[in-house]
Design a protein around this motif. Structure first.
Motif, PDB file in Angstrom:
ATOM      1  N   PHE A  83      -1.232  41.264 -37.227  1.00 45.32           N
ATOM      2  CA  PHE A  83      -1.235  42.683 -36.828  1.00 45.32           C
ATOM      3  C   PHE A  83      -2.019  42.881 -35.523  1.00 45.32           C
ATOM      4  CE2 PHE A  83      -0.564  45.232 -41.042  1.00 45.32           C
ATOM      5  CZ  PHE A  83       0.593  44.514 -41.289  1.00 45.32           C
ATOM      6  N   ALA A  84      -3.054  42.069 -35.326  1.00 46.81           N
ATOM      7  CA  ALA A  84      -3.951  42.279 -34.176  1.00 46.81           C
ATOM      8  C   ALA A  84      -3.370  41.741 -32.861  1.00 46.81           C
ATOM      9  CB  ALA A  84      -5.294  41.603 -34.445  1.00 46.81           C
ATOM     10  N   GLU A  85      -2.333  40.887 -32.975  1.00 51.62           N
ATOM     11  CA  GLU A  85      -1.798  40.234 -31.753  1.00 51.62           C
ATOM     12  C   GLU A  85      -1.380  41.268 -30.713  1.00 51.62           C
ATOM     13  OE1 GLU A  85       1.357  37.313 -32.251  1.00 51.62           O
ATOM     14  OE2 GLU A  85       0.350  36.668 -34.096  1.00 51.62           O
ATOM     15  N   GLY A  86      -1.918  41.128 -29.523  1.00 55.91           N
ATOM     16  CA  GLY A  86      -1.499  41.981 -28.414  1.00 55.91           C
ATOM     17  C   GLY A  86      -2.140  43.361 -28.398  1.00 55.91           C
ATOM     18  N   LEU A  87      -2.954  43.681 -29.403  1.00 54.61           N
ATOM     19  CA  LEU A  87      -3.668  44.969 -29.387  1.00 54.61           C
ATOM     20  C   LEU A  87      -4.978  44.804 -28.626  1.00 54.61           C
ATOM     21  CD1 LEU A  87      -3.379  46.294 -33.085  1.00 54.61           C
ATOM     22  CD2 LEU A  87      -2.000  46.953 -31.097  1.00 54.61           C
ATOM     23  N   ASP A  88      -5.521  45.923 -28.163  1.00 56.99           N
ATOM     24  CA  ASP A  88      -6.815  45.897 -27.473  1.00 56.99           C
ATOM     25  C   ASP A  88      -7.916  45.985 -28.533  1.00 56.99           C
ATOM     26  OD1 ASP A  88      -9.014  46.176 -25.902  1.00 56.99           O
ATOM     27  OD2 ASP A  88      -8.284  47.910 -24.767  1.00 56.99           O
ATOM     28  N   VAL A  89      -8.318  44.826 -29.034  1.00 55.07           N
ATOM     29  CA  VAL A  89      -9.350  44.775 -30.080  1.00 55.07           C
ATOM     30  C   VAL A  89     -10.640  44.270 -29.438  1.00 55.07           C
ATOM     31  CG1 VAL A  89     -10.032  43.843 -32.329  1.00 55.07           C
ATOM     32  CG2 VAL A  89      -7.609  44.242 -31.846  1.00 55.07           C
ATOM     33  N   ARG A  90     -11.685  45.081 -29.466  1.00 58.52           N
ATOM     34  CA  ARG A  90     -12.975  44.659 -28.894  1.00 58.52           C
ATOM     35  C   ARG A  90     -13.869  44.169 -30.044  1.00 58.52           C
ATOM     36  NH1 ARG A  90     -13.137  48.193 -24.073  1.00 58.52           N
ATOM     37  NH2 ARG A  90     -10.912  48.393 -23.629  1.00 58.52           N
ATOM     38  N   THR A  91     -13.903  42.874 -30.236  1.00 52.66           N
ATOM     39  CA  THR A  91     -14.776  42.341 -31.283  1.00 52.66           C
ATOM     40  C   THR A  91     -16.223  42.346 -30.773  1.00 52.66           C
ATOM     41  OG1 THR A  91     -14.248  40.125 -30.502  1.00 52.66           O
ATOM     42  CG2 THR A  91     -13.023  40.910 -32.417  1.00 52.66           C
ATOM     43  N   GLY A  92     -17.168  42.136 -31.664  1.00 53.66           N
ATOM     44  CA  GLY A  92     -18.587  42.138 -31.287  1.00 53.66           C
ATOM     45  C   GLY A  92     -19.047  43.505 -30.792  1.00 53.66           C
ATOM     46  N   THR A  93     -18.384  44.570 -31.241  1.00 50.87           N
ATOM     47  CA  THR A  93     -18.696  45.925 -30.766  1.00 50.87           C
ATOM     48  C   THR A  93     -19.045  46.813 -31.970  1.00 50.87           C
ATOM     49  OG1 THR A  93     -17.094  45.571 -28.993  1.00 50.87           O
ATOM     50  CG2 THR A  93     -17.821  47.845 -29.358  1.00 50.87           C
ATOM     51  N   THR A  94     -20.345  46.989 -32.183  1.00 50.76           N
ATOM     52  CA  THR A  94     -20.797  47.751 -33.350  1.00 50.76           C
ATOM     53  C   THR A  94     -20.912  49.232 -33.018  1.00 50.76           C
ATOM     54  OG1 THR A  94     -22.044  45.833 -34.082  1.00 50.76           O
ATOM     55  CG2 THR A  94     -22.671  47.950 -35.055  1.00 50.76           C
ATOM     56  N   VAL A  95     -20.209  50.059 -33.746  1.00 51.92           N
ATOM     57  CA  VAL A  95     -20.256  51.507 -33.533  1.00 51.92           C
ATOM     58  C   VAL A  95     -21.496  52.071 -34.226  1.00 51.92           C
ATOM     59  CG1 VAL A  95     -19.082  53.684 -34.112  1.00 51.92           C
ATOM     60  CG2 VAL A  95     -17.772  51.722 -33.233  1.00 51.92           C
ATOM     61  N   THR A  96     -22.213  52.922 -33.483  1.00 49.41           N
ATOM     62  CA  THR A  96     -23.449  53.499 -34.036  1.00 49.41           C
ATOM     63  C   THR A  96     -23.351  55.013 -34.233  1.00 49.41           C
ATOM     64  OG1 THR A  96     -24.282  53.645 -31.776  1.00 49.41           O
ATOM     65  CG2 THR A  96     -24.983  51.731 -33.070  1.00 49.41           C
ATOM     66  N   ALA A  97     -22.473  55.684 -33.457  1.00 43.81           N
ATOM     67  CA  ALA A  97     -22.396  57.150 -33.573  1.00 43.81           C
ATOM     68  C   ALA A  97     -21.009  57.639 -33.196  1.00 43.81           C
ATOM     69  CB  ALA A  97     -23.440  57.790 -32.650  1.00 43.81           C
ATOM     70  N   VAL A  98     -20.617  58.741 -33.849  1.00 43.67           N
ATOM     71  CA  VAL A  98     -19.348  59.411 -33.549  1.00 43.67           C
ATOM     72  C   VAL A  98     -19.658  60.892 -33.376  1.00 43.67           C
ATOM     73  CG1 VAL A  98     -17.080  60.055 -34.460  1.00 43.67           C
ATOM     74  CG2 VAL A  98     -17.944  57.732 -34.835  1.00 43.67           C
ATOM     75  N   THR A  99     -19.334  61.432 -32.195  1.00 36.78           N
ATOM     76  CA  THR A  99     -19.618  62.840 -31.913  1.00 36.78           C
ATOM     77  C   THR A  99     -18.308  63.563 -31.643  1.00 36.78           C
ATOM     78  OG1 THR A  99     -21.686  62.136 -30.900  1.00 36.78           O
ATOM     79  CG2 THR A  99     -20.960  64.400 -30.431  1.00 36.78           C
ATOM     80  N   ARG A 100     -18.093  64.669 -32.368  1.00 39.41           N
ATOM     81  CA  ARG A 100     -16.865  65.435 -32.143  1.00 39.41           C
ATOM     82  C   ARG A 100     -17.183  66.654 -31.296  1.00 39.41           C
ATOM     83  NH1 ARG A 100     -18.191  65.550 -37.504  1.00 39.41           N
ATOM     84  NH2 ARG A 100     -18.135  67.761 -38.067  1.00 39.41           N
ATOM     85  N   SER A 101     -16.197  67.038 -30.465  1.00 39.52           N
ATOM     86  CA  SER A 101     -16.359  68.245 -29.655  1.00 39.52           C
ATOM     87  C   SER A 101     -14.979  68.871 -29.499  1.00 39.52           C
ATOM     88  CB  SER A 101     -16.916  67.885 -28.279  1.00 39.52           C
ATOM     89  OG  SER A 101     -15.910  67.218 -27.548  1.00 39.52           O
ATOM     90  N   ALA A 102     -14.935  69.981 -28.767  1.00 41.22           N
ATOM     91  CA  ALA A 102     -13.652  70.657 -28.564  1.00 41.22           C
ATOM     92  C   ALA A 102     -12.689  69.746 -27.808  1.00 41.22           C
ATOM     93  CB  ALA A 102     -13.878  71.948 -27.798  1.00 41.22           C
ATOM     94  N   ASP A 103     -13.210  68.806 -27.011  1.00 39.79           N
ATOM     95  CA  ASP A 103     -12.345  67.930 -26.203  1.00 39.79           C
ATOM     96  C   ASP A 103     -11.871  66.688 -26.952  1.00 39.79           C
ATOM     97  OD1 ASP A 103     -12.965  69.621 -24.129  1.00 39.79           O
ATOM     98  OD2 ASP A 103     -14.709  68.417 -23.504  1.00 39.79           O
ATOM     99  N   GLY A 104     -12.453  66.401 -28.072  1.00 36.47           N
ATOM    100  CA  GLY A 104     -12.077  65.180 -28.778  1.00 36.47           C
ATOM    101  C   GLY A 104     -13.306  64.509 -29.367  1.00 36.47           C
ATOM    102  N   VAL A 105     -13.414  63.192 -29.139  1.00 41.78           N
ATOM    103  CA  VAL A 105     -14.520  62.457 -29.748  1.00 41.78           C
ATOM    104  C   VAL A 105     -15.173  61.522 -28.730  1.00 41.78           C
ATOM    105  CG1 VAL A 105     -13.693  62.417 -32.136  1.00 41.78           C
ATOM    106  CG2 VAL A 105     -12.877  60.702 -30.532  1.00 41.78           C
ATOM    107  N   ARG A 106     -16.449  61.293 -28.933  1.00 39.14           N
ATOM    108  CA  ARG A 106     -17.165  60.252 -28.194  1.00 39.14           C
ATOM    109  C   ARG A 106     -17.672  59.251 -29.240  1.00 39.14           C
ATOM    110  NH1 ARG A 106     -20.951  59.586 -23.207  1.00 39.14           N
ATOM    111  NH2 ARG A 106     -18.936  60.095 -22.375  1.00 39.14           N
ATOM    112  N   VAL A 107     -17.439  57.977 -28.979  1.00 39.05           N
ATOM    113  CA  VAL A 107     -17.869  56.943 -29.912  1.00 39.05           C
ATOM    114  C   VAL A 107     -18.892  56.065 -29.196  1.00 39.05           C
ATOM    115  CG1 VAL A 107     -17.113  54.943 -31.262  1.00 39.05           C
ATOM    116  CG2 VAL A 107     -15.673  56.989 -31.166  1.00 39.05           C
TER     117      VAL A 107
END
Ligand SMILES: Cc1cc2nc3c(=O)[nH]c(=O)nc-3n(C[C@H](O)[C@H](O)[C@H](O)COP(=O)(O)OP(=O)(O)OC[C@H]3O[C@@H](n4cnc5c(N)ncnc54)[C@H](O)[C@@H]3O)c2cc1C
Length: 443
Positions: A200-224
């Motif tokens: 499933f992952a073949e050819g997708l833009d998968v950034r491994t080694g990338t730990t998400v710490t926060a998700v912020t929602r706003s009227a424009d969308g999201v910041r991760v």
């Protein structure tokens, strides 16, 4: 960026793949250095050892049934993956560790079937605050069986929630396994189950080694926010395991509403670990799928599955779920192996050889899982799983096994949760065939 997917397990990769197939710009942020999450095949010994998922639990009506051959994955029938009492040959041993003969085996299976039929009726009039243990006691009382006969089924029920939920029978809701019926045969994968998320992952833009710490929602969308920078997008799909959400490893701003925070709190995250032992020679019966110890002698080890069909080597797999699953994570490998061998030698004698290799999982202390799979804890319901999916403010979606009330704790439930999230974002139905077609198109 249109969509950020957090987590490259089967749920996240399904969602990302379907959005990619629809022409959306997607990135997948994954903390580990590999994809697959709780689908993880160790191939270091030259054969496959599935440290996470290994079975398709029921081929009938399962989306994996068509997907797996489409990716050229070989399977072997192995219909004992859901803690069945019968259906396939099992070397059952009674409380005194004697092998059951054919008649005794038939009587044992009939007892489980009869108790289960009664159990269904008990559960039907059970509320969300009744535990599986309490419902089991009401059921066993209604059988009128002598204590030894009832105790054998009681132990079986205890092991059932340890294996199916990774939790103790007292902590699991009576309704927890309502959705657990297995339709059709089960299969396992000689080449390893994680071939599927890897495809499933073949050819997708998968950034491994990338730990998400926060998700912020706003009227424009999201910041991760991650440990290596921030990303903006119109929507985010968060697929991290329930254990990670419970631990608060990702900060959500504004705070999650009760409609999502409530289920995170109420649902349980179980621990279910695997111990594989590779032996220099086979010492158990030919032709059996599993070895099982009934009654109290089955604590802590009670079932061993002959997975030689996967490895081509004499190999048994046993499980530790619930409190025992957590306990083995505090013990050394040598202590765990010695403990399993004690139980096997009690059944097969002192001639049981030392294993030549072993594999022991520790999913409860894995910081990117913090447990094995979710379950309906006392006080929660299957609806909590689906409520957890959101979306929140139209931009924050959740997917993953814990968000799929119809089939939680499974690979196919996780896959379908990713499918649901993609359909919600696209606002239209999407055929699962697009997974296969999109992978082929990028090869
Ligand atoms: C021992 C075991 C045996 C199992 N056996 C079976 C079986 O035989 N059959 C079956 O159908 N199911 C089985 N399951 C369940 C099945 O593996 C899961 O339901 C399924 O794989 C979950 O997929 P997911 O995408 O929801 O989560 P995951 O596969 O856990 O994916 C979530 C991803 O999020 C990542 N992540 C976590 N935190 C962060 C962060 N902060 N930032 C970025 N990434 C993060 C993780 O590293 C992970 O890759 C088993 C599970 C276990 C543990």
């Amino acid at each position: 960026m249109d969509t950020i997917v957090v987590g490259a397990g089967i749920a996240g990769l399904t969602a990302a793949r379907l959005l990619h197939a629809a022409g959306r710009r997607v990135i997948v942020l994954e903390a580990r250095e590999r994809v697959g999450g709780r689908m993880w095949t160790d191939r270091t010994a030259g054969f496959s050892v599935d440290r996470g998922a290994s079975w398709i639990h029921g081929l009938t009506g399962n989306p994996l049934t068509d997907l797996v051959p489409a990716f050229g994955m070989e399977t072997r029938e192995f219909t004992v993956g859901s803690f069945q009492a019968g259906g396939r040959p099992i070397a059952d041993h009674d409380a005194s560790r004697r092998l059951l003969d054919d008649d005794a085996t038939r009587r044992w299976i009939a007892d489980v079937d009869a108790a289960d039929a009664l159990f269904q009726r008990t559960i039907a009039d059970s509320g969300p605050d009744e535990s599986y243990a309490a419902a089991a006691e009401r059921t066993l009382a209604a059988t009128g069986w002598d204590p030894e006969r009832a105790d054998r089924v009681r132990s079986f029920y205890r092991h059932r929630t340890e294996e199916q939920c990774g939790a103790e029978v007292e902590d699991v809701a009576a309704h927890a396994l309502d959705e657990d019926a297995i339709e059709g045969d089960e299969v396992i994968f000689p080449g390893g189950f994680d071939a599927l998320p890897r495809a499933f992952a073949e050819g997708l833009d998968v950034r491994t080694g990338t730990t998400v710490t926060a998700v912020t929602r706003s009227a424009d969308g999201v910041r991760v926010d991650t440990e290596v920078g921030s990303f903006d997008a119109a929507q985010v799909i968060v697929t991290v395991p329930l254990g990670v959400l419970k631990a608060g490893a990702i900060t959500f701003t504004p705070a999650l509403p009760d409609a999502v925070a409530g289920p995170i709190d109420r649902l349980g995250m179980g621990v279910f670990n695997k111990v594989f032992l590779q032996f220099p020679k086979r010492f158990w019966q030919d032709g059996v799928y599993a070895i099982r110890q009934h009654g109290r002698a089955g604590f802590p080890w009670h079932s061993w599955y002959d997975v030689s069909v996967v490895s081509g080597e004499p190999m048994l797999l046993t499980f530790a779920g619930g409190a025992w699953g957590r306990e083995i994570e505090r013990r050394t490998d040598d202590e765990v192996v010695a403990s399993v061998l004690d139980s096997l030698r009690a059944l097969y004698g002192a001639g049981v050889p030392d294993p030549v290799a072993h594999w022991i999982t520790r999913w409860g202390s894995d910081p990117l899982a913090l447990g094995s799979y979710s379950y309906v804890a006392v006080g929660s319901s299957h609806d909590d799983h689906d409520a957890l999916a959101g979306p929140v403010d139209g931009v924050l979606h959740f997917a993953g096994e814990a968000t799929y009330g119809h089939e939680p704790a499974t690979v196919h439930g996780a896959l379908l949760s990713g499918h649901r999230a993609a359909e919600r974002i696209l606002g239209a139905p999407v055929s699962l065939d697009r997974l296969t077609r999109d992978v082929r198109a990028t090869r």
